[in-house]
Every structure is written in C-alpha cells, then in structure tokens.
Design an enzyme around this catalytic site. Structure first.
Site, PDB file in Angstrom:
ATOM      1  N   HIS A 194       0.861  -1.194   0.000  1.00 44.17           N
ATOM      2  CA  HIS A 194       0.000   0.000   0.000  1.00 44.17           C
ATOM      3  C   HIS A 194       0.895   1.241   0.000  1.00 44.17           C
ATOM      4  O   HIS A 194       1.708   1.398  -0.896  1.00 44.17           O
ATOM      5  CB  HIS A 194      -0.937  -0.076   1.219  1.00 44.17           C
ATOM      6  CG  HIS A 194      -2.035   0.938   1.273  1.00 44.17           C
ATOM      7  ND1 HIS A 194      -2.366   1.785   0.263  1.00 44.17           N
ATOM      8  CD2 HIS A 194      -2.905   1.222   2.288  1.00 44.17           C
ATOM      9  CE1 HIS A 194      -3.388   2.547   0.617  1.00 44.17           C
ATOM     10  NE2 HIS A 194      -3.734   2.224   1.846  1.00 44.17           N
ATOM     11  N   ASP A 245       2.957   5.586  -6.530  1.00 47.08           N
ATOM     12  CA  ASP A 245       4.186   5.402  -5.748  1.00 47.08           C
ATOM     13  C   ASP A 245       5.435   5.276  -6.612  1.00 47.08           C
ATOM     14  O   ASP A 245       6.545   5.229  -6.088  1.00 47.08           O
ATOM     15  CB  ASP A 245       4.051   4.139  -4.880  1.00 47.08           C
ATOM     16  CG  ASP A 245       3.015   4.359  -3.781  1.00 47.08           C
ATOM     17  OD1 ASP A 245       2.079   3.551  -3.685  1.00 47.08           O
ATOM     18  OD2 ASP A 245       3.128   5.372  -3.083  1.00 47.08           O
ATOM     19  N   HIS A 260      -2.201  -1.999  -9.741  1.00 51.97           N
ATOM     20  CA  HIS A 260      -3.179  -1.358  -8.852  1.00 51.97           C
ATOM     21  C   HIS A 260      -4.475  -2.159  -8.896  1.00 51.97           C
ATOM     22  O   HIS A 260      -4.843  -2.680  -9.930  1.00 51.97           O
ATOM     23  CB  HIS A 260      -3.456   0.082  -9.328  1.00 51.97           C
ATOM     24  CG  HIS A 260      -4.076   0.941  -8.285  1.00 51.97           C
ATOM     25  ND1 HIS A 260      -5.432   0.913  -8.024  1.00 51.97           N
ATOM     26  CD2 HIS A 260      -3.530   1.814  -7.402  1.00 51.97           C
ATOM     27  CE1 HIS A 260      -5.694   1.765  -7.042  1.00 51.97           C
ATOM     28  NE2 HIS A 260      -4.557   2.310  -6.643  1.00 51.97           N
TER      29      HIS A 260
END
Ligand code: SDX
Length: 431
Positions: free
Chosen positions: A266, A365, A307
């Site tokens: 995450h 990210d 994702h």
C-alpha cells in the site's frame, strides 16, 4: 421509477432470491445484498475485489479510463489550479471554498499546529532508530489521551475540532518523527509559512542557521500532498471506516489508517520503489528484474506498478512524473540517474507482454520517491508524507461514515471451513 432488481436462482432448487440493484451518480451499479443474510446465505469476497463497502460522495475512480475525481473535480485540474488545504476543505465540506471560507479554514489550521507540550515525551519513549511510521502510529494514537474534548466521535462539534487538530498537527508529528530519528532538536511550526513550507521548515530547519524553503520545491511538495489526499475505499481508508464504525476516537481511527498505509503493498510502496530502483542500479539490469517480476516463484514484484482499481496509468503517476521533471530541473539534476532508470523501466515494462496483459501500469508510488529523494527527504519519510497527506481523506471518509444515516458497526461474516462439531478428548486419550 420502478426499482431495478437482480434475481438469484439456484441450480439445485427452484429457490429465487430477488435483490435491489442500486445505481450511483456515475460508475458501476451495485447489488444491495444486505437482505441476503436473512435468506441464510452470504456473499464471499476476500479482499473485496467486487464489493462496495459503502456509499460515498467523496472520491470517484474509473480504473479503466484512469480517472480520479475529488468531489467531482478531476485530479489534473486540482493539481494545476488548487492547493492542498483548499483540496482538504473540498474533501471535508464537499465544495470548493470561497476566498473568505478558505481564509478562515487555513487560519484555523495555522492556529493549531503545535502539540500539547507533554506530547514531546511521547516521542522520547521510542528508540532513536524507530521508523517514523512506527512513531506516527503511536503519537497520533496518543492524541486521544491529550485532546479528550475532541474524542467523542458521536458528537458533531467534537468531530469538527478533531478534524482541525489532526490536519493541523499531523505535519508537526511527521516532521518531529524524523527529527527524533536523526537526533536533531524539534523545529517548532512557523505559522506565517504555508502548509508545505511549514512542513519543510520543521523537517530541515536547525537552531544554528536560517532555513528558507525553496518555493518551487514547496509547491511540488504541496502538489504531492494533494495527489495523495484521498483515494476512495483503499485499504487504509477502509481501515479507518471499520475502526471508526465502533465509535473509536478519531485519533485511534487515524492511527489505524497510518498502520495500514505502512504496508509495502500500500503506501509503503514508495519507499520500496526507491529501494528497488537503487538495487537495480543500472539500465542494463532492468531486464533481469522484469524477468524476476514475471516469475511467480521469485516472490518479487515491480514496486510502484499495478493497482487494484487502475487498469490504465494512474493519473497521479502522470502528474508525479511531470513534477519529477520540474523538481530535478530546479535542482539541476535533470540527469539524475535514478529518474532516467525509472523512465527506462517504465518504458520497458509498458512494452512487455506480461505487464500489458495484466494491465500493470505505474501507480502513484512509482515516481513520488524520486521527487522526494531529490528534495532531500529520506526514504524512511516517504510513507510518513503519504500518511500526512492522506489524513485529509481519512478524516473526510471517517466523518462521512460516522454521520451516515446507515451507520452500523462493521461486522463481516465468513465462510467457515474449520472442523465440524466434535467432543473434547482428555489429554490421556490423545494420540
Ligand atoms: C497504493 O487502493 C488504492 O487506491 C491504493 C493507493 C491509494 O492511493 O490509496 O492507490 C496507493 O497502495 C498504490 C499501490 C502501491 N503498491 C505497489 O506498488 C506494490 C506492487 N503492486 C502490487 O503488489 C499490486 O499490484 C497491488 C497490491 C497494488 C494490487 O494487487 P491486486 O489488485 O490484489 O492484484 P494481484 O496482487 O491479484 O495481482 C494481479 C496479477 C497477479 O498475477 P496472477 O496471479 O494473476 O498471475 O498481477 C500480478 C500478480 O502477480 N501483479 C504483479 C504486480 N502487481 C500485480 N506482478 C509483478 N509486479 C507487480 N507490481
């Protein structure tokens, strides 16, 4: 308009269960399965791949189109024209503020950036080498002990006080978690500074010399906060909703959100992505890592890729890539080898049949770590910054949950696969 329904029929009987089919303002319809339990049957969806856990007005994501809206506004427009605190207002209140509302909102936050002085001792209970996220989980949770007049989640007034305290103090807690880690004295908030500038001040200022935040970097950091502010029912926001559904204090809920975000699958992925890029080290080694990522037995994943919802490029990753160019140019680092490596890794992965077939694209990210590292922010603080920013979304989600007419304590059921009933066997009779 007649209620649309779904009929469930069973292959081994003539039983038919009819359930309502609900539509949102945009996005997929949902089957309202709340009545299913009364028929003695549950849905089964570990990981919630196909389960809507709530109705929400806050954020909309279209994974196939790569769309992200905060209260209906596309993230690209907010990133270009808005700022983090204005976006936090939007997430919390549902509308963009006018000039007067914005001034009052920002003023209220500026007035609460300091922590209760006794909280300084909360940091001292940790080893110096504690990860900033471990410290943040603890110190935010400890806020329940210091701000008891904003701990009753069922009191709307206390909820609002808690919301401002959390938004105002989370940058101080994050920065001080870093200062404690590196053994430098805490830099107190300077309320004349903007939200991102103040955070940079608390991260990098020392008593020995003046520190003036670079405005280009501060703007980039504010945009990073904005991009990370909310993301509908991700793991940490769902955690906040579940913890909050019991009526736990707002501070306990946000501490739980921080704990969930820390996981490498995450929010911890930004730190893991940078470690991976540093480990790859050179463009010539990209092929080996792509191969490893495709080999299930390796247990290795390309961090910053893939994702649950986006099966297209994460719109935040595009904006973050642009921010990379801006920050590296400002710092004269346009030849930053890590950024070049990331661009090449993205190019190769996006041409690779495995990644194309599984629709694995860079997520938020993938580039954020490169930007923050270039700004002098250490890897260990990447997820702490993600948590700082996501506090706005967590608070908005928590407020929506606890004030909802349908509010119920979260209590999922299960598919039981353990032993059927059996009688106790005295120890002397056991094999
Ligand atoms: C965030 O939910 C959110 O909105 C989160 C977030 C937010 O703002 O709150 O967007 C922030 O958490 C972004 C994601 C950051 N995590 C990473 O970058 C870690 C690496 N990515 C993953 O591990 C993975 O992609 C997830 C966890 C992000 C998504 O996992 P899913 O949806 O459960 O998908 P999966 O693990 O079932 O993978 C589907 C397939 C699998 O192959 P098969 O079993 O079908 O053969 O894709 C493969 C996976 O092996 N796969 C990858 C991969 N991600 C998925 N293979 C290699 N590298 C990867 N990164």
């Amino acid at each position: 308009m007649t209620q649309r329904t779904v009929k469930i029929s069973f292959s081994d009987s003539d039983r038919v269960i009819e359930l309502p089919l609900l539509s949102g303002s945009i996005g997929p319809d949902v089957i309202d399965t709340r009545a299913l339990g009364s028929h003695g049957i549950f849905t089964f969806d570990p990981g919630f791949l196909s389960t809507a856990s709530c109705a929400s007005d806050i954020t909309y994501i279209d994974g196939d189109q790569g769309l992200l809206y905060y209260r209906g506004y596309p993230i690209e427009q907010l990133a270009e024209h808005s700022d983090f605190l204005e976006t936090a207002y939007l997430l919390l209140r549902g509308e963009l503020p006018n000039a007067e509302q914005k001034e009052a909102f920002v003023g209220k936050i500026k007035g609460q950036t300091m922590l209760h002085d006794q909280m300084v001792n909360s940091f001292k209970g940790y080893r110096r080498d504690a990860h900033p996220m471990a410290v943040m989980v603890g110190v935010v949770g400890a806020m329940s002990a210091f701000y008891r007049n904003s701990s009753d989640s069922f009191d709307p007034k206390q909820r609002d006080i808690a919301a401002f305290r959390l938004l105002a103090k989370i940058p101080t807690i994050a920065a001080w978690s870093y200062k404690y880690n590196i053994g430098e004295p805490f830099a107190y908030p300077q309320n004349k500074l903007g939200y991102a500038e103040n955070f940079m001040h608390m991260m990098f200022a020392t008593p020995c010399e003046d520190y003036v935040p670079n405005p280009v970097l501060a703007r980039a950091l504010d945009r990073i906060f904005l991009l990370h502010a909310d993301h509908e029912q991700n793991a940490s926001s769902s955690t906040v909703r579940v913890v909050g559904s019991s009526g736990a204090t707002p501070f306990a809920c946000i501490a739980a959100g921080i704990a969930s975000l820390w996981g490498p699958l995450h929010g911890g992925a930004n730190e893991a992505t940078l470690k991976m890029l540093e480990e790859i080290g050179d463009v010539s080694r990209i092929g080996d890592y792509i191969k490893k990522a495709k080999d299930k037995t390796s247990g290795f994943r390309l961090m910053g890729f893939g994702h649950r919802v986006y099966k297209n490029m994460d719109p935040r990753a595009k904006i973050m890539r642009q921010t990379c160019y801006e920050v590296l140019d400002e710092l004269g680092l346009h030849d930053d080898p890590l950024f070049k490596l990331a661009l090449e890794l993205e190019r190769i992965a996006l041409e690779d049949e495995y990644f194309v077939k599984k629709r694995l694209y860079p997520n938020v990210d993938f580039y954020s770590g490169i930007v923050m590292r270039a700004m002098g922010i250490p890897n260990s603080m990447f997820t702490a910054i993600f948590a700082l920013a996501r506090t706005a979304g967590w608070v908005a989600q928590w407020m929506e949950m606890i004030s909802s007419q349908d509010h119920k304590i979260a209590r999922p059921r299960q598919l039981y696969t353990g032993s059927v009933r059996r009688d106790f066997v005295p120890i002397e009779q056991r094999g």
